[in-house]
Write a protein that holds these residues in place. Sequence first.
Motif, PDB file in Angstrom:
ATOM      1  N   ARG A   1      -4.133   4.547  -3.931  1.00 16.64           N
ATOM      2  CA  ARG A   1      -4.755   4.059  -3.299  1.00 16.64           C
ATOM      3  C   ARG A   1      -5.814   4.847  -2.987  1.00 16.64           C
ATOM      4  O   ARG A   1      -6.881   4.634  -1.935  1.00 16.64           O
ATOM      5  CB  ARG A   1      -3.557   5.257  -1.565  1.00 16.64           C
ATOM      6  CG  ARG A   1      -2.144   4.580  -1.669  1.00 16.64           C
ATOM      7  CD  ARG A   1      -1.161   4.245  -0.377  1.00 16.64           C
ATOM      8  NE  ARG A   1      -1.095   5.715  -0.226  1.00 16.64           N
ATOM      9  CZ  ARG A   1      -0.267   6.546  -0.829  1.00 16.64           C
ATOM     10  NH1 ARG A   1       0.850   5.527  -0.687  1.00 16.64           N
ATOM     11  NH2 ARG A   1       0.369   7.018  -0.885  1.00 16.64           N
ATOM     12  N   ALA A   2      -6.175   6.253  -3.031  1.00 13.21           N
ATOM     13  CA  ALA A   2      -7.347   6.949  -2.879  1.00 13.21           C
ATOM     14  C   ALA A   2      -7.896   6.456  -3.746  1.00 13.21           C
ATOM     15  O   ALA A   2      -9.525   6.112  -2.976  1.00 13.21           O
ATOM     16  CB  ALA A   2      -7.181   8.723  -3.420  1.00 13.21           C
ATOM     17  N   PRO A   3      -8.333   5.661  -4.641  1.00 13.47           N
ATOM     18  CA  PRO A   3      -9.838   4.976  -5.183  1.00 13.47           C
ATOM     19  C   PRO A   3      -9.416   3.398  -4.567  1.00 13.47           C
ATOM     20  O   PRO A   3     -11.488   3.188  -4.346  1.00 13.47           O
ATOM     21  CB  PRO A   3      -9.401   4.703  -7.029  1.00 13.47           C
ATOM     22  CG  PRO A   3      -7.811   5.334  -6.762  1.00 13.47           C
ATOM     23  CD  PRO A   3      -7.380   6.056  -5.948  1.00 13.47           C
TER      24      PRO A   3
ATOM     25  N   ALA B   1     -13.210   2.594  -2.804  1.00 18.96           N
ATOM     26  CA  ALA B   1     -13.663   1.534  -2.598  1.00 18.96           C
ATOM     27  C   ALA B   1     -14.027   1.019  -1.615  1.00 18.96           C
ATOM     28  O   ALA B   1     -14.906  -0.008  -1.522  1.00 18.96           O
ATOM     29  CB  ALA B   1     -13.469   0.668  -4.109  1.00 18.96           C
ATOM     30  N   ALA B   2     -13.430   0.659  -0.913  1.00 21.14           N
ATOM     31  CA  ALA B   2     -13.157   0.068   0.567  1.00 21.14           C
ATOM     32  C   ALA B   2     -13.920  -0.011   1.373  1.00 21.14           C
ATOM     33  O   ALA B   2     -15.244  -0.445   1.520  1.00 21.14           O
ATOM     34  CB  ALA B   2     -11.778  -0.142   1.156  1.00 21.14           C
ATOM     35  N   ILE B   3     -14.022   1.118   1.812  1.00 18.61           N
ATOM     36  CA  ILE B   3     -14.963   2.436   2.125  1.00 18.61           C
ATOM     37  C   ILE B   3     -16.633   1.599   1.916  1.00 18.61           C
ATOM     38  O   ILE B   3     -17.590   1.691   2.429  1.00 18.61           O
ATOM     39  CB  ILE B   3     -14.948   3.788   2.334  1.00 18.61           C
ATOM     40  CG1 ILE B   3     -13.480   3.891   3.676  1.00 18.61           C
ATOM     41  CG2 ILE B   3     -15.950   4.197   3.620  1.00 18.61           C
ATOM     42  CD1 ILE B   3     -12.876   5.214   3.588  1.00 18.61           C
TER      43      ILE B   3
ATOM     44  N   CYS C   1       1.195  -1.455  -0.374  1.00 18.63           N
ATOM     45  CA  CYS C   1      -0.207  -0.047  -0.014  1.00 18.63           C
ATOM     46  C   CYS C   1       0.332   0.775   0.038  1.00 18.63           C
ATOM     47  O   CYS C   1       0.112   2.373  -0.913  1.00 18.63           O
ATOM     48  CB  CYS C   1      -0.948  -0.546   1.302  1.00 18.63           C
ATOM     49  SG  CYS C   1      -2.139  -1.542   1.001  1.00 18.63           S
ATOM     50  N   ARG C   2       2.192   1.633   0.404  1.00 17.87           N
ATOM     51  CA  ARG C   2       2.757   2.427   0.677  1.00 17.87           C
ATOM     52  C   ARG C   2       3.482   2.774  -0.715  1.00 17.87           C
ATOM     53  O   ARG C   2       3.512   3.978  -1.356  1.00 17.87           O
ATOM     54  CB  ARG C   2       4.559   2.229   1.719  1.00 17.87           C
ATOM     55  CG  ARG C   2       3.792   2.641   3.196  1.00 17.87           C
ATOM     56  CD  ARG C   2       5.248   2.040   3.952  1.00 17.87           C
ATOM     57  NE  ARG C   2       4.761   2.489   5.213  1.00 17.87           N
ATOM     58  CZ  ARG C   2       5.024   1.431   6.039  1.00 17.87           C
ATOM     59  NH1 ARG C   2       6.135   0.845   5.827  1.00 17.87           N
ATOM     60  NH2 ARG C   2       5.093   1.836   7.373  1.00 17.87           N
ATOM     61  N   ARG C   3       3.947   1.509  -1.504  1.00 12.59           N
ATOM     62  CA  ARG C   3       4.269   2.555  -3.071  1.00 12.59           C
ATOM     63  C   ARG C   3       2.866   2.041  -4.388  1.00 12.59           C
ATOM     64  O   ARG C   3       4.066   1.994  -5.460  1.00 12.59           O
ATOM     65  CB  ARG C   3       4.935   0.894  -3.311  1.00 12.59           C
ATOM     66  CG  ARG C   3       4.926  -0.078  -3.328  1.00 12.59           C
ATOM     67  CD  ARG C   3       6.119  -1.393  -3.690  1.00 12.59           C
ATOM     68  NE  ARG C   3       6.139  -2.307  -3.562  1.00 12.59           N
ATOM     69  CZ  ARG C   3       4.810  -3.513  -4.515  1.00 12.59           C
ATOM     70  NH1 ARG C   3       4.580  -2.283  -4.991  1.00 12.59           N
ATOM     71  NH2 ARG C   3       4.437  -4.206  -3.953  1.00 12.59           N
TER      72      ARG C   3
ATOM     73  N   ARG D   1      -6.561  -1.604   2.467  1.00 13.59           N
ATOM     74  CA  ARG D   1      -6.853  -1.272   1.424  1.00 13.59           C
ATOM     75  C   ARG D   1      -6.814   0.530   1.624  1.00 13.59           C
ATOM     76  O   ARG D   1      -6.892   0.787   2.822  1.00 13.59           O
ATOM     77  CB  ARG D   1      -8.350  -1.664   1.253  1.00 13.59           C
ATOM     78  CG  ARG D   1      -8.840  -2.474   1.143  1.00 13.59           C
ATOM     79  CD  ARG D   1      -8.410  -3.662  -0.357  1.00 13.59           C
ATOM     80  NE  ARG D   1      -9.122  -4.697  -0.560  1.00 13.59           N
ATOM     81  CZ  ARG D   1      -8.283  -6.041  -0.058  1.00 13.59           C
ATOM     82  NH1 ARG D   1      -7.584  -6.126  -0.831  1.00 13.59           N
ATOM     83  NH2 ARG D   1      -8.851  -7.172  -1.254  1.00 13.59           N
ATOM     84  N   GLY D   2      -6.041   0.535   0.581  1.00  8.03           N
ATOM     85  CA  GLY D   2      -5.504   2.140   0.382  1.00  8.03           C
ATOM     86  C   GLY D   2      -4.527   2.556   1.618  1.00  8.03           C
ATOM     87  O   GLY D   2      -4.823   3.642   1.814  1.00  8.03           O
ATOM     88  N   GLY D   3      -4.278   2.402   1.865  1.00  8.59           N
ATOM     89  CA  GLY D   3      -2.921   2.110   2.844  1.00  8.59           C
ATOM     90  C   GLY D   3      -3.721   2.099   4.484  1.00  8.59           C
ATOM     91  O   GLY D   3      -2.728   2.872   5.497  1.00  8.59           O
TER      92      GLY D   3
END
Length: 148
Positions: free
Chosen positions: A91-93, A97-99, A85-87, A108-110
């Motif tokens: 991350r934003a989408p 999506a995970a939310i 996730c860090r790389r 998910r998304g860091g």
Amino acid sequence: MAAQPGIPAPAASRPRLAPQGDTPDTADTAPARARPNPELLRHLVSYEYRSMVIRQLQITVEWQSIEWLDLAACRDSDAATQQACRRCPVRAPCLAAAIAIDDPAQWRGGVTRDERIVLWEQLETAFQNLRDLEFTHLDRLVDGRSAG
């Protein structure tokens, strides 16, 4: 009443493609319609509500299109990790999506699952506060008072 474009005609006026055998003696033996899966319905309603909250808060990340999935750092692994996730460039989408889908995955998304739960609660509270403020404003307009 004539059917309007984009609005389905009532069942009684819809043309039939083949005879159905709706005679009075066979109407009682027609198979019952399958009932929808309650768990699937709960999931769909939850997704729609969460998506609406995200839209109403004007979170503009393009998470509903799936093109970003090809760029995900975890796409070739079994599970996302903190390091992946860090790389990750998406991350934003991924987080949005995970939310929206209430993804049970750990990362998910860091953000961890527990952090996403807290974030969702904060988003939902912000949405409810904004909605209440808008209702208050509308009430004042209807009552003829200044919305201040």
